[in-house]
Motif scaffolding. Sequence first.
Motif, short mmCIF file in Angstrom:
data_model
loop_
_atom_site.label_atom_id
_atom_site.label_comp_id
_atom_site.label_asym_id
_atom_site.label_seq_id
_atom_site.Cartn_x
_atom_site.Cartn_y
_atom_site.Cartn_z
N SER A 104 0.88 -1.17 0.00
CA SER A 104 0.00 0.00 0.00
C SER A 104 0.91 1.22 0.00
N SER A 105 0.46 2.29 -0.64
CA SER A 105 1.34 3.46 -0.76
C SER A 105 0.52 4.73 -0.85
N ASP B 114 3.00 4.95 -8.09
CA ASP B 114 2.49 4.10 -9.17
C ASP B 114 2.49 2.64 -8.72
N PRO B 115 1.49 2.24 -7.91
CA PRO B 115 1.46 0.85 -7.43
C PRO B 115 1.24 -0.17 -8.54
N THR B 116 0.62 0.24 -9.65
CA THR B 116 0.40 -0.69 -10.76
C THR B 116 1.72 -1.20 -11.32
N ASN B 117 2.67 -0.29 -11.51
CA ASN B 117 4.01 -0.66 -12.00
C ASN B 117 5.00 -0.88 -10.86
N ARG B 118 4.49 -0.78 -9.63
CA ARG B 118 5.31 -0.98 -8.43
C ARG B 118 6.55 -0.09 -8.47
N LEU B 119 6.27 1.20 -8.72
CA LEU B 119 7.33 2.20 -8.86
C LEU B 119 6.94 3.46 -8.09
N TRP B 120 7.90 3.96 -7.30
CA TRP B 120 7.68 5.19 -6.53
C TRP B 120 8.90 6.08 -6.67
N ALA B 121 8.69 7.39 -6.67
CA ALA B 121 9.81 8.30 -6.87
C ALA B 121 9.53 9.66 -6.26
N VAL C 118 7.65 5.18 -18.59
CA VAL C 118 8.31 3.89 -18.67
C VAL C 118 7.29 2.76 -18.57
N VAL C 119 7.35 1.80 -19.49
CA VAL C 119 6.50 0.61 -19.45
C VAL C 119 7.30 -0.51 -18.78
N LEU D 1 12.18 3.98 -6.08
CA LEU D 1 12.04 2.69 -5.40
C LEU D 1 11.24 1.76 -6.30
N ILE D 2 11.76 0.53 -6.52
CA ILE D 2 11.11 -0.47 -7.37
C ILE D 2 10.84 -1.72 -6.54
N ASP D 3 9.61 -2.18 -6.56
CA ASP D 3 9.25 -3.46 -5.94
C ASP D 3 9.69 -4.57 -6.87
N ALA D 4 10.63 -5.40 -6.42
CA ALA D 4 11.18 -6.45 -7.26
C ALA D 4 10.89 -7.85 -6.71
N GLY D 5 9.81 -7.96 -5.94
CA GLY D 5 9.46 -9.27 -5.41
C GLY D 5 9.73 -9.33 -3.93
#
Length: 238
Positions: free
Chosen positions: A4-5, A25-32, A57-58, A100-104
């Motif tokens: 959650s963010s 951007d929780p859909t792409n699991r990207l925050w900045a 970025v896709v 920050l990238i969610d990578a699993g």
Amino acid sequence: MQTSSHGRSDRGAVRSHNEDAFLDDPTNRLWAVADGMGGHSAGDIASQAVMRHLTAVVRPPQTADYVDRIDDALAAANQELLSYAQAHRLQLVGSTAAVLIDAGHYMLCGWAGDSRVYQHAGGGLRMLTTDHNQAREMRAAGTFNDAEIETNAQASALVRAIGAEPGLVVEWTLADAAAHDVFLLCSDGVTKEMTESEIAGVLAQSAAVAEITAQIVETCLKRGARDNITAVVVRVEP
């Protein structure tokens, strides 16, 4: 991982406009978070350019490819800001960037400048980033002690940022992530008003991420908010 963010930005109590920007951007699991460099022209243009390139970025299936695309996006923003400064005859149009990238089962963190990423895990707080400023260079050289660095007027000057020079190098690190871990991305407007101990106390709360983000921003505002304030909070859910 499920996360959650929530993000929030405020111009603060002193600055006439907000030169910060953020991406949640929780859909792409990207925050900045990006902070247009204070004291320079078009800081808001700089931070918004960083976010525009990141938003475009896709996300591909492989995390390594995603990191490459993030690097390319920041490089493109870097070139755009260099060209903008040249076209408008400005010495510098720049911005920090923290990603920050969610990578699993772990998080990847990339940055340029002094916007920070913190991780609260196991009851403790850890700063994942290291400020790209003169203070870091002074410590690395070993010619200044902490007291001298603290009082040096140039210590906070950035040595790396988006738009500062050709050949941008983004620094990357990774952190294991588990349920209940909380990550904070923030501009230096937050760390000017709150100690790391106070940040840890807020991130340790079980409140919703929107409430935690609001508490950080409101605390900074109550203390005078000398700079723009931006905070993005990401929690790993059970």
